[in-house]
Design an enzyme around this catalytic site. Sequence first.
Site, PDB file in Angstrom:
ATOM      1  N   GLU A 183     -12.187   1.407   4.515  1.00 17.23           N
ATOM      2  CA  GLU A 183     -11.241   1.710   5.593  1.00 17.23           C
ATOM      3  C   GLU A 183     -11.469   3.175   5.943  1.00 17.23           C
ATOM      4  OE1 GLU A 183      -6.585   0.790   6.285  1.00 17.23           O
ATOM      5  OE2 GLU A 183      -7.046   2.481   5.010  1.00 17.23           O
ATOM      6  N   HIS A 196      -8.937   0.596  -0.919  1.00 16.37           N
ATOM      7  CA  HIS A 196      -9.518   1.144   0.306  1.00 16.37           C
ATOM      8  C   HIS A 196     -10.440   2.276  -0.119  1.00 16.37           C
ATOM      9  CE1 HIS A 196      -6.507  -0.623   3.428  1.00 16.37           C
ATOM     10  NE2 HIS A 196      -7.546  -1.404   3.206  1.00 16.37           N
ATOM     11  N   ARG A 212     -11.314  10.653   4.701  1.00 15.99           N
ATOM     12  CA  ARG A 212     -11.237   9.348   5.348  1.00 15.99           C
ATOM     13  C   ARG A 212     -12.575   8.928   5.978  1.00 15.99           C
ATOM     14  NH1 ARG A 212      -8.345   5.360   3.992  1.00 15.99           N
ATOM     15  NH2 ARG A 212      -6.259   5.598   4.801  1.00 15.99           N
ATOM     16  N   GLU A 236       0.823  -1.214   0.000  1.00 14.34           N
ATOM     17  CA  GLU A 236       0.000   0.000   0.000  1.00 14.34           C
ATOM     18  C   GLU A 236       0.857   1.264   0.000  1.00 14.34           C
ATOM     19  OE1 GLU A 236      -2.673   0.345   3.381  1.00 14.34           O
ATOM     20  OE2 GLU A 236      -3.769   1.978   2.398  1.00 14.34           O
TER      21      GLU A 236
HETATM   22 MN   LIG Z   1      -5.431   2.139   3.530  1.00  9.03          MN
END
Ligand SMILES: [Mn+2]
Length: 262
Positions: free
Chosen positions: A240, A205, A211, A146
């Site tokens: 995520e 993700h 986020r 990642e």
């Molecule tokens: Mn991630």
Amino acid sequence: MKTAITLSQVPEASGGPFVFRTPLPDAFATAAAIGFDAVELFLPGPDFISDHEVKSLAAQHGLAIAAVGTGAGMLRHGLSLTDPSEEIREAALDFVFSMIDFGGQLGAPAILGSMQGKSGSHDHLVAGLRRCANRAATHGVPFIYEPLNRYETNLFNRLADAAKFLELHDLKNVVLLADLFHMNIEERDVATAIREAGRHIGHVHFADSNRQAMGFGHTVAEPVIAALREIQYTGYLSAEIFPLPDPETAARQTISSIRSLF
Ligand SMILES: [Mn+2]
């Protein structure tokens, strides 16, 4: 494409982007009830629960295991695959191997995120990735690398650079994780980056710019989904994300955004 959601059992990760933190039987039941295909597990280590128990929970709720995280090795033990100390690198590798084996028994790949190190060298990274990829291959699963944003690592921040690195070092059985939150910070254009790294992408993700659940930030998701379709991505869109305003709302928002996008 399939849907997944993060479940954490790591107390030290209480501020992290993990949606459900209740004991696993409850978390599996909630994820299934909201409509996810799979869960992504963030555990303190390989001995937290037996693979047998995870398989039984997964079967009971009709869920797959999308992937397992390895970040507890950093959070709990301060390990990284690119630490200057060889002893720490070896301990990090032991931890990641243990999670690769745990996931492998579930048919799930392990992810190298924070365990790559915040400021490491590419030489150490390539050595670690090669060994992890070989270990994962014994289970018939890939190993997931990642790229993270600049505040979390100096190694790779953009998909194209990571893809070039895999090719340069002929790293087989390593796939890239396209984390839409990191990409929002680092890529010139998220959809273009996905198209260009297409054949290397093995996991996504699925998070908005802040986020949070897709739809709770300012990402325009349509072109991102179009790019994933174009590269014929058939893996997981794994949420995520922060459990905001609360875990269930974040989870439901993820499912409803995916339904409206498809
Ligand atoms: Mn991630």
